[in-house]
Scaffold this motif. Structure first.
Motif, PDB file in Angstrom:
ATOM      1  N   GLY B   3      18.189   2.640  -6.741  1.00 18.24           N
ATOM      2  CA  GLY B   3      17.470   2.296  -5.369  1.00 18.24           C
ATOM      3  C   GLY B   3      17.597   0.725  -5.213  1.00 18.24           C
ATOM      4  O   GLY B   3      17.189   0.215  -4.058  1.00 18.24           O
ATOM      5  N   ASP B 201      10.605  -6.877  -4.871  1.00 21.51           N
ATOM      6  CA  ASP B 201      11.411  -5.402  -4.838  1.00 21.51           C
ATOM      7  C   ASP B 201      11.077  -4.638  -6.069  1.00 21.51           C
ATOM      8  O   ASP B 201      11.239  -3.455  -5.969  1.00 21.51           O
ATOM      9  CB  ASP B 201      12.887  -5.896  -5.189  1.00 21.51           C
ATOM     10  CG  ASP B 201      13.576  -6.959  -3.821  1.00 21.51           C
ATOM     11  OD1 ASP B 201      13.681  -6.195  -2.784  1.00 21.51           O
ATOM     12  OD2 ASP B 201      13.771  -8.106  -4.123  1.00 21.51           O
ATOM     13  N   GLN B 229       2.887   3.707  -2.851  1.00 24.66           N
ATOM     14  CA  GLN B 229       3.315   3.533  -1.599  1.00 24.66           C
ATOM     15  C   GLN B 229       2.719   1.946  -0.864  1.00 24.66           C
ATOM     16  O   GLN B 229       3.580   1.744   0.048  1.00 24.66           O
ATOM     17  CB  GLN B 229       2.417   4.681  -1.061  1.00 24.66           C
ATOM     18  CG  GLN B 229       2.941   5.215   0.413  1.00 24.66           C
ATOM     19  CD  GLN B 229       4.287   5.176   0.516  1.00 24.66           C
ATOM     20  OE1 GLN B 229       4.890   5.956  -0.271  1.00 24.66           O
ATOM     21  NE2 GLN B 229       5.059   4.585   1.538  1.00 24.66           N
ATOM     22  N   TRP B 231       2.991  -0.814  -1.899  1.00 29.73           N
ATOM     23  CA  TRP B 231       3.829  -1.829  -2.223  1.00 29.73           C
ATOM     24  C   TRP B 231       4.972  -1.426  -1.439  1.00 29.73           C
ATOM     25  O   TRP B 231       5.910  -2.342  -0.841  1.00 29.73           O
ATOM     26  CB  TRP B 231       4.051  -2.199  -3.694  1.00 29.73           C
ATOM     27  CG  TRP B 231       2.593  -2.492  -4.112  1.00 29.73           C
ATOM     28  CD1 TRP B 231       1.737  -2.110  -4.914  1.00 29.73           C
ATOM     29  CD2 TRP B 231       2.010  -3.754  -3.859  1.00 29.73           C
ATOM     30  NE1 TRP B 231       0.455  -2.875  -5.326  1.00 29.73           N
ATOM     31  CE2 TRP B 231       0.656  -3.732  -4.392  1.00 29.73           C
ATOM     32  CE3 TRP B 231       2.063  -4.769  -2.884  1.00 29.73           C
ATOM     33  CZ2 TRP B 231      -0.376  -4.848  -4.121  1.00 29.73           C
ATOM     34  CZ3 TRP B 231       1.286  -5.966  -2.434  1.00 29.73           C
ATOM     35  CH2 TRP B 231      -0.144  -5.798  -3.285  1.00 29.73           C
ATOM     36  N   PHE B 232       5.451  -0.221  -1.334  1.00 33.11           N
ATOM     37  CA  PHE B 232       6.808   0.226  -0.602  1.00 33.11           C
ATOM     38  C   PHE B 232       6.335  -0.149   0.868  1.00 33.11           C
ATOM     39  O   PHE B 232       7.545  -0.468   1.460  1.00 33.11           O
ATOM     40  CB  PHE B 232       6.954   1.714  -0.945  1.00 33.11           C
ATOM     41  CG  PHE B 232       7.244   2.149  -2.170  1.00 33.11           C
ATOM     42  CD1 PHE B 232       7.866   1.506  -3.063  1.00 33.11           C
ATOM     43  CD2 PHE B 232       6.876   3.621  -2.676  1.00 33.11           C
ATOM     44  CE1 PHE B 232       8.172   1.859  -4.225  1.00 33.11           C
ATOM     45  CE2 PHE B 232       7.049   4.089  -3.604  1.00 33.11           C
ATOM     46  CZ  PHE B 232       7.775   3.251  -4.845  1.00 33.11           C
ATOM     47  N   ASP B 233       5.333  -0.119   1.305  1.00 29.09           N
ATOM     48  CA  ASP B 233       5.162  -0.455   2.668  1.00 29.09           C
ATOM     49  C   ASP B 233       5.465  -1.987   2.954  1.00 29.09           C
ATOM     50  O   ASP B 233       5.623  -2.450   3.968  1.00 29.09           O
ATOM     51  CB  ASP B 233       3.599  -0.141   3.104  1.00 29.09           C
ATOM     52  CG  ASP B 233       3.182   1.255   3.267  1.00 29.09           C
ATOM     53  OD1 ASP B 233       4.317   1.982   3.373  1.00 29.09           O
ATOM     54  OD2 ASP B 233       2.266   1.843   3.317  1.00 29.09           O
ATOM     55  N   ASN B 235       7.803  -4.565   0.491  1.00 26.64           N
ATOM     56  CA  ASN B 235       9.195  -4.827   0.208  1.00 26.64           C
ATOM     57  C   ASN B 235       9.568  -3.987  -1.111  1.00 26.64           C
ATOM     58  O   ASN B 235      10.849  -4.014  -1.315  1.00 26.64           O
ATOM     59  CB  ASN B 235       9.436  -6.340   0.045  1.00 26.64           C
ATOM     60  CG  ASN B 235       9.823  -6.832   1.587  1.00 26.64           C
ATOM     61  OD1 ASN B 235      10.473  -6.510   2.450  1.00 26.64           O
ATOM     62  ND2 ASN B 235       8.671  -7.700   1.695  1.00 26.64           N
ATOM     63  N   LYS B 237      10.921  -1.590  -3.833  1.00 32.44           N
ATOM     64  CA  LYS B 237      11.787  -0.174  -4.170  1.00 32.44           C
ATOM     65  C   LYS B 237      11.436   0.426  -5.489  1.00 32.44           C
ATOM     66  O   LYS B 237      11.641   1.792  -5.632  1.00 32.44           O
ATOM     67  CB  LYS B 237      13.317  -0.449  -4.104  1.00 32.44           C
ATOM     68  CG  LYS B 237      14.014  -1.165  -2.644  1.00 32.44           C
ATOM     69  CD  LYS B 237      14.021  -2.508  -2.708  1.00 32.44           C
ATOM     70  CE  LYS B 237      14.041  -2.934  -1.175  1.00 32.44           C
ATOM     71  NZ  LYS B 237      13.823  -4.375  -0.935  1.00 32.44           N
ATOM     72  N   TYR B 251       7.895   4.705 -10.372  1.00 37.03           N
ATOM     73  CA  TYR B 251       7.970   5.242  -8.828  1.00 37.03           C
ATOM     74  C   TYR B 251       9.083   4.449  -7.944  1.00 37.03           C
ATOM     75  O   TYR B 251       9.003   3.447  -8.032  1.00 37.03           O
ATOM     76  CB  TYR B 251       6.457   5.155  -8.382  1.00 37.03           C
ATOM     77  CG  TYR B 251       5.553   5.856  -9.027  1.00 37.03           C
ATOM     78  CD1 TYR B 251       5.137   7.179  -8.642  1.00 37.03           C
ATOM     79  CD2 TYR B 251       4.704   5.200 -10.303  1.00 37.03           C
ATOM     80  CE1 TYR B 251       4.149   7.824  -9.334  1.00 37.03           C
ATOM     81  CE2 TYR B 251       3.801   5.664 -10.704  1.00 37.03           C
ATOM     82  CZ  TYR B 251       3.402   7.085 -10.531  1.00 37.03           C
ATOM     83  OH  TYR B 251       2.615   7.704 -11.193  1.00 37.03           O
ATOM     84  N   THR B 252       9.678   5.260  -7.246  1.00 35.59           N
ATOM     85  CA  THR B 252      10.545   4.802  -6.240  1.00 35.59           C
ATOM     86  C   THR B 252      10.133   5.190  -5.018  1.00 35.59           C
ATOM     87  O   THR B 252       9.606   6.121  -4.595  1.00 35.59           O
ATOM     88  CB  THR B 252      12.233   5.302  -6.787  1.00 35.59           C
ATOM     89  OG1 THR B 252      12.012   6.684  -7.058  1.00 35.59           O
ATOM     90  CG2 THR B 252      12.798   4.777  -8.123  1.00 35.59           C
ATOM     91  N   ALA B 253      10.976   4.419  -3.922  1.00 35.70           N
ATOM     92  CA  ALA B 253      10.571   4.503  -2.673  1.00 35.70           C
ATOM     93  C   ALA B 253      11.195   5.930  -1.913  1.00 35.70           C
ATOM     94  O   ALA B 253      10.490   6.157  -0.947  1.00 35.70           O
ATOM     95  CB  ALA B 253      11.157   3.247  -1.665  1.00 35.70           C
ATOM     96  N   ASP B 254      12.057   6.562  -2.832  1.00 35.47           N
ATOM     97  CA  ASP B 254      12.318   7.937  -2.135  1.00 35.47           C
ATOM     98  C   ASP B 254      11.283   9.026  -2.577  1.00 35.47           C
ATOM     99  O   ASP B 254      11.325   9.974  -2.312  1.00 35.47           O
ATOM    100  CB  ASP B 254      13.723   8.226  -2.852  1.00 35.47           C
ATOM    101  CG  ASP B 254      13.739   8.178  -4.377  1.00 35.47           C
ATOM    102  OD1 ASP B 254      12.684   8.186  -4.991  1.00 35.47           O
ATOM    103  OD2 ASP B 254      14.887   8.230  -4.804  1.00 35.47           O
TER     104      ASP B 254
END
Lengths: 333, 333, 333, 333
Positions: B3, B201, B229, B231-233, B235, B237, B251-254
């Motif tokens: 990612g 990131d 989620q 922190w994904f919101d 930047n 990943k 946890y990954t952004a996917d």
């Protein structure tokens, strides 16, 4: 149409956050303060003045701030109440802090200065505990002025307020209001101003203030368009850059720039020009006016205030501004 | 595939920024420190340890930090040099600050504690003047650990480094590393940690550290997926949340989550587990490994370090980790 | 006969007041501290060393001081107890202060230096609340060392102890022990040292320390006789002025001056010479010895301590000193 | 005959040392300060007032103090010059300190209060460098007020001035003037007040202030005679103890005590009573009057000042006091 969309159906138009202090304006003017005998007391502080101005113009206004637990603090809260500003979120310091003071000296309309008392002031003791998400989410606009970022715990309180504001789509207006004596270094200022400005919808400052914020950029050119674009890349929709006697220019995210008219005025002192301008400009934005009209309204308000002895107490009503604009002479830059 | 995409063709793999200090580890263990007679001196501090670990694994590493102008400071710089870490951006404090100290007490493998000396420490005197845009833009990764946010001027230095890193697409890895004794209040911590984490990131922290950062959220539930989620919101990943003896989850952004294996180890002390894990995990990410493989490599590194007397000095090479993994027994959680 | 008359029939011979700290002495000597790997921990601080030395010589000793609420503080209290020093008036700091540290570097017998940790130290949190009139009035001698005057509230505690001591005819011995890093300015030092010295019966300091105290005198000459007379005009009976390698001279209020012999010694380091000298000199005064004999006993004690690795732990017994004096070679200055 | 003998043939009668500040007295009285609109500016501070009063009475007066480098500081220096006080030893702070402020509130003659601004004040930046032995030795009297002992470096400056004064037989008058808000603790106050009072010839304080100074005495009784004797045992010749509305008693080293008459007055506010009393009492002592006469003169001066709006500006001349005493009604206690 001005590029902003305010969330409707909220009970509060504008909440100011930050500095509440007392101005002690020399009664005997056109002489050095050494020779002044008496002073008149007014409420002061940039966000206080703007909020008072907004309320005079008919906006529903509130304030998040902290006052000293003494006669000066009670004077401030009383004055805000008299001006129909909601003070439910103005708390009282319990640490023994004092109210900040600004003694003004008016040597001539062009030569005004301020002697500040800013040690151990109550306004900078505002803390995250004093910031209510439930309160902020009732507002259309949150008005932040930069001095509240100068020290902990007030700085953290402002960042928390910014987070709540963004979460609830409250339009954030940032009046840079740089006061060097409250900061340790310009480096520190630049860092926290930038972190705050990234999160704001409208940024109002002088050319020098924007240069200060951008001091870490390599091969820097002081260029309005580049400055505006830098903040549009974050969240800004309107960036107002003041060029002193050459007037202000408002840049918008659509790539346009705007100037408002300026009016001739009988200047007593220059204090309060920026705050009165801001309150009337914000009023215009909230009415949905286009930017030049809001700017002209701001200029008229400023012209009225600089002809009078105080800042806060001189803030005009809509009728007064309209009346002034009917007769005042416009200046073309 | 993990990612992240690192900018290639940069001469530095990783730059650490922040705390450089000295560990004084009790030589006589399994007794209270009152009864310890002698101590051995090592370089310490979370970002120092991670950078040393990275260099041992073969990464090109550098550091941005400040050391005291005394024997302790020179010891640190010498040690970094010996470990082939570029110290061109490690400056020397001129204010009379001292090197932070950590005296360790090892009562048993499960019962370790630290006695910290953190007054007037040189690492927190790092300032914006010490942060070079030209240096940061040569790196693939900037590693930030949270303690450097605890006080001015170090805090501002870190925010400036973050700005430079984002501008030049340097991947930012944030190791939360919360140390309560360096902060005035958990409110303050939450505000600055959040402002920093927004710009990162990869964020690595314990469940408790994420709860701390999210303390201002109303009706808060401590929930890994929601935390990631959030922190994904911004930047992020990858968000790694550590659950102590129950292991870590990435946890990954996917939308996926991953666990790495854990190895049995003969534990001498728990210090250094997180730092050795981080250095090997980051190594794996930079190799382009998938996340479970990078996590397993991190776990192996941690297992090696906790069986030895020091943190920094015990950081393993790639060969040592591979050798260990060949024979070590995996634990299934 | 030495000019002092101690109140008899008191249960305590000597009470030390002030600094209690920890020395971390390099085990690998004759190299810069950067290259030192391990340190050994000892109790340190001038009044602590003198009091420990006194107890080793058989005096009934007590201490008024404050230690940190951690392993280092407990180590100090334990060590004092083991050395049969009454610690009923050694209190435990509750403000989060730490134990002061002194890392020693021994490059050669002539070139020794100390790296001090003196920020936020527990010994300087001693306050007037910790000083008991009932305790002080049980003693023959109160030993004050100057570092305790460096900061509030310790400074006030010492002045209160001096008042109690004078009220109850406790002989006060002042070891100037000037440590510049604990003071804001030499002006401040001179003022408080003078206010304390005025109230003391015996004052022990280097020529430079007396010059420091007398810095406000116009047309000043650095002159031992004038210095001694200045303090005799207050309350002093004995003034000992140390001239480094040229030895010490004791001036007495009867107008005489005295030198003690010095012994050859195999010097490992110079630390601890002054403290061991003071403890044995005071022992001699309390025995009613004449001044040259007390000085010689002090010199012998110093010669023993500077040949060993620690200060406190090397303090000799009366038998050890006597044994040493039998065989040691006297040096004639 | 009053027990004091002043060195004759000195060009200066009295030098004040310490606090120089600004009073801002409410113009609209008999209301809370919240409702006050305007304030009038006066020079204030206890030793400033006493020195101004002395000069009005015809004494040759000087001052050792420090003022802020701004309009307030220049106002003070100008005012002292206008009142013929030598300001050659009034220096200007260069650290950015401000002038201390006292906003007065006069609710009724019996109910007056003061709102103080005492953070970062210039008067407490007076340092030993600002104290000249050559200046002090030209004076008959040195007037010390206790507030100058509240913080470094002013505290050290006062102790140095006391040393010079004693060395040159300048009569030292100590006006205790305890202001709790400038001190960290009453313990600290007691210690430094006592160290100063030991060196003074005349001590003037309230019963409560002497109790404060004597708080460390076991089985303490608040007893005027014992208090006076305690200070006679040091250097005092006159001890004046004020008992509020019951009047003051002056104790002398010959074992006698004296009361002065009190006059009826139309009280506007109570501020300034003590300072005007002190200046006229000192004037009397310098004239060689007996103590009851000097006390009565002091009372008359106080009666005049408390009927007027300011403290400093209301200080009477000898003629005014004599005129007042001719017609004023005496009160018998």
């Amino acid at each position: 149409m001005n590029g902003l969309s305010f969330v409707q159906n909220r009970p509060i138009d504008i909440i100011g956050i930050g500095r509440l202090c007392v101005d002690l304006n020399a009664n005997e003017i056109h002489r050095p303060m050494e020779e002044t005998k008496t002073f008149t007391k007014y409420v002061g502080g940039s966000p206080a003045n703007i909020t008072i101005g907004s309320s005079r113009l008919g906006l529903n206004a509130g304030f998040i701030g902290k006052v000293s637990n003494d006669q000066m603090g009670r004077f401030i809260t009383n004055y805000l109440n008299e001006n129909e500003i909601d003070t439910s979120n103005v708390s009282v310091d319990q640490t023994g802090a004092v109210t900040g003071l600004a003694f003004t000296e008016i040597l001539s309309p062009e030569d005004c200065s301020i002697l500040m008392y800013r040690d151990n002031v109550a306004d900078l003791t505002l803390s995250t505990d004093d910031v209510s998400e439930d309160y902020i989410k009732q507002a259309k606009v949150l008005l932040v002025s930069g001095t509240a970022l100068a020290a902990s715990p007030s700085r953290e309180a402002v960042f928390l307020a910014l987070e709540y504001a963004r979460k609830h789509h409250v339009t954030v207006i940032f009046d840079v209001d740089y006061r060097p004596y409250t900061w340790n270094s310009s480096n520190e200022t630049a860092v926290y101003y930038s972190l705050a400005a990234e999160k704001c919808d409208v940024i109002i400052g002088t050319r020098e203030e924007f240069d200060l914020m951008e001091q870490f950029i390599k091969d820097y050119e002081s260029d309005d368009q580049k400055t505006a674009q830098r903040w549009f890349d974050y969240n800004a929709k309107i960036v107002v850059i003041k060029h002193g006697s050459e007037g202000s220019i408002a840049y918008t995210a659509d790539g346009l720039s705007h100037r408002g008219g300026i009016f001739k005025s009988k200047v007593l002192k220059t204090f309060g020009a920026g705050d009165s301008y801001a309150s009337a400009f914000i009023y215009g934005l909230l009415q949905g006016w286009d930017i030049p009209r809001a700017m002209e309204f701001g200029s008229a308000s400023a012209s009225i205030v600089i002809s009078k002895h105080s800042c806060s107490d001189a803030m005009p009503t809509v009728d007064e501004i309209n009346e002034f604009m009917k007769t005042a002479e416009k200046v073309h830059l």
